[in-house]
Write an enzyme that holds these catalytic residues in place. Structure first.
Site, mmCIF file in Angstrom:
data_model
loop_
_atom_site.group_PDB
_atom_site.id
_atom_site.type_symbol
_atom_site.label_atom_id
_atom_site.label_comp_id
_atom_site.label_asym_id
_atom_site.label_seq_id
_atom_site.Cartn_x
_atom_site.Cartn_y
_atom_site.Cartn_z
ATOM 1 N N ARG A 95 1.710 -5.430 -12.723
ATOM 2 C CA ARG A 95 1.560 -6.803 -12.003
ATOM 3 C C ARG A 95 1.383 -8.299 -12.247
ATOM 4 N NH1 ARG A 95 -4.735 -7.648 -8.135
ATOM 5 N NH2 ARG A 95 -3.600 -9.879 -7.206
ATOM 6 N N ASN A 149 -1.133 -0.233 -2.994
ATOM 7 C CA ASN A 149 0.082 -0.836 -1.502
ATOM 8 C C ASN A 149 0.699 -0.430 -2.674
ATOM 9 O OD1 ASN A 149 -2.038 -2.683 -0.005
ATOM 10 N ND2 ASN A 149 -2.753 -3.913 -1.436
ATOM 11 N N CYS A 171 -6.163 -0.082 4.691
ATOM 12 C CA CYS A 171 -6.107 -1.495 4.030
ATOM 13 C C CYS A 171 -7.599 -2.174 4.700
ATOM 14 C CB CYS A 171 -5.200 -2.149 5.059
ATOM 15 S SG CYS A 171 -4.654 -3.828 4.085
ATOM 16 N N HIS A 201 -0.394 -5.935 5.840
ATOM 17 C CA HIS A 201 0.450 -7.111 5.746
ATOM 18 C C HIS A 201 0.756 -7.889 6.001
ATOM 19 C CE1 HIS A 201 -1.247 -6.150 1.178
ATOM 20 N NE2 HIS A 201 -2.041 -6.206 2.425
ATOM 21 N N TYR A 255 -1.734 -12.500 5.559
ATOM 22 C CA TYR A 255 -0.310 -12.506 4.105
ATOM 23 C C TYR A 255 1.297 -13.091 5.547
ATOM 24 C CZ TYR A 255 -2.027 -9.641 1.072
ATOM 25 O OH TYR A 255 -3.271 -8.272 0.023
#
Length: 440
Positions: A95, A149, A171, A201, A255
Site C-alpha cells: 500500500r 478492496n 463496503c 467508491h 471518494y
C-alpha cells in the site's frame, strides 16, 4: 449440525474484532457455530493474537461460538456456509508503494483510486479467484462476501472469471454516509435511508429519506454549511462549493473528492506525505498500537481505538448482510452485485453498487432507472477502467494494464501512465507473477 460455519480469510486483520463483536451482538438470530480465521504464514503472529482476543470476546459474551485458527485454507473452507474475504496482498508495504509512487508523477496516490487502485486490483484479483476455485470444490453452496478492496473491481472479476455466483461485494462507505447524515440531522441512524446507485467508491445518494420522507434538498443545504462534512479517516474533508452541490443535486461519497477536487486533493496528499509519510505508514503505527492491545490477555472486548483505523461500521455492514441473507429479512442494503438492469447505462453483467432487497437467495438490485446525465459519463468511465483492469489482472497482459491505467480519469496522459505502470510493476513484481512469466 445446527448453526452456521463461517470462514474469514485474512483473519489476522486488525478489523477482525469488529466482525466478532457484530456476530456476538446478533447471535440470538445469527447462530454462528464455528468461526474459522484463516491467514498466510507471514500473518501467523497476528492471527494468533487476534484469534486469542476473539476467543476471549466470545467467552465474555457467553455465546457458544467455536473459534478456529488456521493457515490451511482448504481445511477451513470445507462445508462453509459463509466465506468473508478481507485480504491485503503485499501487506501495508505494498500500500505504501501504491500511495508514494504516483505522487512522484504529480498523480493522486491512493489505495483504491487511480494507479494505486489499479495495482491493488492486479494483486488481489488472482488471489480471490484462487479462493473461488477452492470454494467450488469445498463449499460450492457458500456465500462469498468480499470486503477486500477494490471491492467493485474484485466483484467484477468474480462475476466474469469464476463460477461462484453467490457473491456480494461489501463496503463501509454507504453505511458511513447514512450515519453521517443522521449526525447532520441529529437523529437516530435507523431513521435515515439513502437510495444508492453507482460503483464502489463512486456511489451517489440519489435520494435521502428521514422516516420515509424525502429530505435530500435539506440535507444538501446542511452539507455545504456544516463544518463537519461526511468523510472517512483516510480522506481529508475540503468542503464543497455550495453552487456545485446544488447543481449536482446528488449526495456525493467521500471518494468523489478525488475526481471533483483533484488538484486540491493532490496538494493535500503531497503536504501530508512530506509531514507524516503515506497513509500506509500512519496505519502501520495505528496497527502497532492495536496489536499491542490485542496481546493483553485481560482484553476481552473490541478496543475503541479501532475506530481510528478507518473501518468504521465494517462489522455492522458485514453482519447485517449475512444476517439478512440467513434470515430472509428482505430489508434494503447497498451492496456490490451484478447490475441486472438496476442502472440502465451500465451493462447488465457488470458489478454495480446499488440499494438491494436482501433475501435468502441473495441481494435483489432495486431498479433505479438511469443515473443523471451529469454523472453518467464519469461512472461509465470508471466501469470501463474496472473491466479492463480485471482482464489485465487475470491475463497478466501488459497492454491491458497500460490501457486501464490510461483511461483512469486521475491519470493525465498515456506517457505518464506508462511511466507509472513500469515503475509500479517493478515495485510489486513479487506479487504479480502473471506479468513476469512471459517476455513482454
Amino acid at each position: 449440525m445446527e448453526g452456521i460455519k463461517m470462514v474469514t480469510i485474512g483473519g489476522g486483520s486488525s478489523y477482525t474484532p469488529e466482525l466478532v463483536e457484530g456476530l456476538i451482538q446478533r447471535y440470538h438470530e445469527l447462530p454462528v457455530r464455528e468461526l474459522w480465521l484463516v491467514d498466510i504464514p507471514e500473518g501467523a503472529e497476528k492471527l494468533n493474537m487476534v484469534g486469542a482476543l476473539a476467543k476471549r470476546m466470545v467467552k465474555r459474551a457467553g455465546v457458544p461460538v467455536d473459534i478456529y485458527l488456521s493457515l490451511d485454507r482448504e481445511e477451513a473452507l470445507r462445508d462453509a456456509d459463509f466465506v468473508t474475504t478481507q485480504i491485503r496482498v503485499g501487506l501495508l508495504e505494498a500500500r505504501a508503494k501504491d500511495e508514494a509512487i504516483p505522487l512522484k508523477y504529480e498523480v493522486i496516490g491512493q489505495e483504491t483510486n487511480g494507479p494505486g487502485g489499479l495495482f491493488k486490483g492486479l494483486r488481489t484479483i488472482p488471489v480471490v479467484l484462487d479462493i473461488c476455485k477452492d470454494m467450488e470444490k469445498l463449499c460450492p453452496d457458500a456465500w462469498l462476501i468480499n470486503f477486500s478492496n477494490p471491492a467493485g473491481m474484485v466483484t467484477e472479476a468474480v462475476l466474469h472469471y469464476s463460477n461462484i455466483t453467490k457473491t456480494v461485494g461489501l463496503c463501509n462507505v454507504p453505511i458511513g454516509m447514512e450515519r453521517g447524515i443522521a449526525e447532520l440531522l441529529q437523529v437516530e441512524p435507523n431513521r435515515v435511508r439513502i437510495d444508492f446507485a453507482g460503483l464502489n467508491h463512486m456511489v451517489y445518494g440519489l435520494e435521502v429519506y428521514l422516516d420515509g420522507m424525502a429530505v435530500k434538498e435539506q440535507v444538501l443545504e446542511k452539507l455545504v454549511h456544516s463544518r463537519d462534512g461526511i468523510t472517512m479517516k483516510n480522506i481529508v474533508d475540503l468542503g464543497w462549493e455550495k453552487e456545485f452541490i446544488q447543481a449536482l443535486n446528488l449526495l456525493p461519497c467521500p471518494y468523489h473528492r478525488y475526481y471533483y477536487q483533484t488538484s486540491k486533493m493532490l496538494d493535500e496528499e503531497k503536504k501530508d506525505f512530506e509531514a507524516k509519510g503515506s497513509r500506509a505508514q500512519v496505519v502501520k503505527e495505528l496497527e502497532k498500537e492495536l496489536f499491542e492491545m490485542y496481546r493483553d490477555p485481560e482484553l476481552d472486548v473490541k478496543p475503541p481505538q479501532l475506530k481510528e483505523r478507518g473501518g468504521a461500521y465494517y462489522s455492522e455492514a458485514a453482519c447485517n448482510l449475512i444476517n439478512s441473507i440467513y434470515n430472509d429479512k428482505r430489508d434494503i442494503q447497498p451492496v456490490n452485485v451484478r447490475n441486472n438492469g438496476a442502472i440502465k447505462s451500465i451493462p447488465d453483467e457488470s458489478a454495480v453498487e446499488v440499494s438491494c432487497i436482501i433475501t435468502k437467495d441473495g441481494p435483489k438490485p432495486i431498479t433505479l432507472g438511469d443515473l443523471p446525465v451529469a454523472v453518467r459519463g464519469l461512472v461509465q468511465q470508471i466501469k470501463s477502467f474496472e473491466r479492463v483492469a480485471a482482464e489485465a489482472a487475470v491475463t497478466g497482459d501488459y497492454q491491458k494494464a497500460l490501457l486501464a491505467m490510461t483511461i483512469n480519469p486521475l491519470v493525465p496522459s498515456d506517457t505518464i501512465a506508462k511511466e507509472i505502470l513500469d515503475e509500479m510493476l517493478e515495485a510489486h513484481k513479487e506479487y504479480l507473477p502473471l506479468f513476469f512469466t512471459k517476455v513482454r
